[in-house]
Scaffold this motif. Structure first.
Motif, PDB file in Angstrom:
ATOM      1  N   ASP A   1     -40.017  56.969 -33.735  1.00  0.00           N
ATOM      2  CA  ASP A   1     -39.447  56.834 -32.485  1.00  0.00           C
ATOM      3  C   ASP A   1     -39.578  55.578 -31.909  1.00  0.00           C
ATOM      4  O   ASP A   1     -38.902  55.083 -30.955  1.00  0.00           O
ATOM      5  N   GLY A   2     -40.711  54.570 -32.604  1.00  0.00           N
ATOM      6  CA  GLY A   2     -40.853  53.236 -32.093  1.00  0.00           C
ATOM      7  C   GLY A   2     -41.648  52.674 -33.026  1.00  0.00           C
ATOM      8  O   GLY A   2     -42.515  53.332 -33.742  1.00  0.00           O
ATOM      9  N   ILE A   3     -41.283  51.312 -33.264  1.00  0.00           N
ATOM     10  CA  ILE A   3     -42.149  50.693 -34.156  1.00  0.00           C
ATOM     11  C   ILE A   3     -42.185  49.157 -33.440  1.00  0.00           C
ATOM     12  O   ILE A   3     -41.576  48.556 -32.792  1.00  0.00           O
ATOM     13  N   VAL A   4     -43.598  48.614 -33.611  1.00  0.00           N
ATOM     14  CA  VAL A   4     -43.855  47.423 -32.777  1.00  0.00           C
ATOM     15  C   VAL A   4     -44.499  46.573 -33.924  1.00  0.00           C
ATOM     16  O   VAL A   4     -45.362  46.778 -34.735  1.00  0.00           O
ATOM     17  N   LEU A   5     -43.977  45.117 -33.926  1.00  0.00           N
ATOM     18  CA  LEU A   5     -44.658  44.259 -34.549  1.00  0.00           C
ATOM     19  C   LEU A   5     -45.361  42.967 -33.636  1.00  0.00           C
ATOM     20  O   LEU A   5     -44.381  42.437 -32.886  1.00  0.00           O
TER      21      LEU A   5
ATOM     22  N   THR B   1     -48.517  45.770 -37.069  1.00  0.00           N
ATOM     23  CA  THR B   1     -49.706  44.545 -36.897  1.00  0.00           C
ATOM     24  C   THR B   1     -50.666  45.002 -35.980  1.00  0.00           C
ATOM     25  O   THR B   1     -50.749  44.837 -34.938  1.00  0.00           O
ATOM     26  N   LEU B   2     -51.648  46.149 -36.600  1.00  0.00           N
ATOM     27  CA  LEU B   2     -52.544  46.756 -35.761  1.00  0.00           C
ATOM     28  C   LEU B   2     -53.556  45.966 -34.943  1.00  0.00           C
ATOM     29  O   LEU B   2     -53.630  46.148 -33.751  1.00  0.00           O
ATOM     30  N   GLY B   3     -54.017  44.924 -35.719  1.00  0.00           N
ATOM     31  CA  GLY B   3     -55.015  43.958 -35.020  1.00  0.00           C
ATOM     32  C   GLY B   3     -56.127  44.710 -34.308  1.00  0.00           C
ATOM     33  O   GLY B   3     -56.474  45.741 -35.356  1.00  0.00           O
ATOM     34  N   GLY B   4     -56.309  44.455 -33.317  1.00  0.00           N
ATOM     35  CA  GLY B   4     -57.688  45.021 -32.596  1.00  0.00           C
ATOM     36  C   GLY B   4     -57.314  46.396 -31.834  1.00  0.00           C
ATOM     37  O   GLY B   4     -58.233  46.953 -31.467  1.00  0.00           O
TER      38      GLY B   4
ATOM     39  N   ASP C   1     -52.426  47.569 -40.860  1.00  0.00           N
ATOM     40  CA  ASP C   1     -52.892  46.069 -40.859  1.00  0.00           C
ATOM     41  C   ASP C   1     -53.583  45.931 -42.298  1.00  0.00           C
ATOM     42  O   ASP C   1     -53.965  46.584 -43.224  1.00  0.00           O
ATOM     43  N   ARG C   2     -53.394  44.613 -42.943  1.00  0.00           N
ATOM     44  CA  ARG C   2     -54.177  44.161 -44.151  1.00  0.00           C
ATOM     45  C   ARG C   2     -55.415  43.500 -43.705  1.00  0.00           C
ATOM     46  O   ARG C   2     -56.135  43.346 -44.791  1.00  0.00           O
ATOM     47  N   ASP C   3     -55.980  43.218 -42.718  1.00  0.00           N
ATOM     48  CA  ASP C   3     -57.060  42.559 -42.297  1.00  0.00           C
ATOM     49  C   ASP C   3     -58.299  43.719 -42.091  1.00  0.00           C
ATOM     50  O   ASP C   3     -58.168  44.508 -41.156  1.00  0.00           O
ATOM     51  N   ASP C   4     -59.232  43.572 -42.867  1.00  0.00           N
ATOM     52  CA  ASP C   4     -60.542  44.899 -42.828  1.00  0.00           C
ATOM     53  C   ASP C   4     -61.168  44.602 -41.437  1.00  0.00           C
ATOM     54  O   ASP C   4     -61.478  45.705 -41.016  1.00  0.00           O
TER      55      ASP C   4
END
Length: 310
Positions: free
Chosen positions: A96-100, A29-32, A53-56
């Motif tokens: 090695d790691g995933i964040v949401l 959820t990359l966001g900003g 992310d899905r938000d342009d």
């Protein structure tokens, strides 16, 4: 407007990920780029960060923010639901790691034109990916009364769901409901005044429910957590930040099942189902400090849960 989002539980998340300079990490959820920035700055040029992310608007903002680390960062427009496909396309086997960081961003709420907020008048939209055709307007004006009741009750957990659905259907029969304030006024008229005085903004739960339904938020989360755990390298960490009980319940359940998947009856002396634990979940969620909650009111409902792969 400028993409502005304050990352919640930032220090706690970075600490939980225990970042290795040459590791591979994914921000679903990359966001900003808030969490991603702090991951990327801890990586060497042998490390890698994949932002999804899905938000342009988010992708544009994150690309600018992460420009200093462009040699170690790859940004992909997609949903975290397809993280396995993203990994395959990039030739990545394990992370090695995933964040949401779940839910709606501050930028999406504060951008009136996006239609996420009941505080600003705007067309009913609420799409996280504006390339999608279905909008909140379609749900409000086309869903049956029964389906509106279902999503407001299940996703909004609103005890006045039946009355709200009834009022929406009655009002749209006169003219289509087009804006956030039109919908907010209808919701307000559906809830007793004495409840409105003590229960916060009357539209909050319904707007949450419509947003979750439109963007398939809980469905995606439920479908993806097991997949993400399987994509972790030994010692890898999945860190998930939730903002309401529905999300947290899903995360807690999946983490518990992956830690203890045995389906044998409790009275069996030994396991015969053959299902093995994939790792260990943090026993209790990490909550934001009082100081963080004072600085950012949106942090108050946040919970961080982690799962570490064996």
């Amino acid at each position: 407007m400028e993409f502005n989002h304050v990352s919640v539980l930032l220090d706690e998340t970075i600490e939980a990920l225990n970042i290795k300079p040459d590791g591979i990490y994914a921000d679903g959820t990359l966001g900003g780029g808030g969490h991603s920035f702090h991951i990327a700055e801890r990586l060497s040029d042998k490390g890698r960060l994949i932002g999804i992310d899905r938000d342009d608007d988010a992708i544009k903002a994150a690309s600018e923010r992460l420009e200093p680390f462009k040699n170690r960062v790859t940004i992909v427009k997609n949903t975290y639901e397809n993280i396995d496909e993203v990994f395959r396309g990039l030739g990545v086997e394990k992370a090695d790691g995933i964040v949401l960081d779940l839910g709606v961003s501050s930028h999406q709420l504060d951008s009136a034109s996006r239609g996420f907020s009941y505080m600003e008048d705007a067309p009913l939209d609420m799409r996280m990916d504006r390339c999608e055709t279905l909008t909140a307007r379609d749900i409000v004006n086309e869903y049956s009364e029964q389906d509106l009741y279902r999503i407001i009750k299940d996703y909004g957990e609103d005890r006045f769901a039946k009355n709200i659905a009834k009022h929406i259907v009655a009002e749209r029969s006169k003219a289509p409901i087009e804006t956030t304030h039109e919908l907010s006024d209808i919701i307000r008229a559906s809830i007793p005044m004495k409840v409105q005085k003590t229960g916060g903004h009357p539209a909050k739960r319904t707007f949450q429910a419509i947003r979750i339904e439109l963007n398939r938020e809980l469905e995606q989360l439920d479908k993806t957590l097991d997949k993400m755990i399987d994509l972790l390298a030994p010692g890898g960490v999945l860190a998930v930040i939730t903002f309401h009980s529905l999300e947290d319940r899903i995360v807690k359940t999946h983490f518990k099942t992956n830690e203890n998947p045995c389906t044998c009856p409790p009275d069996f002396p030994v396991c015969v189902c053959g299902k093995k634990s994939k790792g260990k979940a943090l026993r209790k969620p990490i909550l934001p400090s009082e100081e963080e909650c004072e600085k950012n009111s949106r942090a108050k409902s946040a919970k961080l849960r982690t799962f570490t792969h064996i």
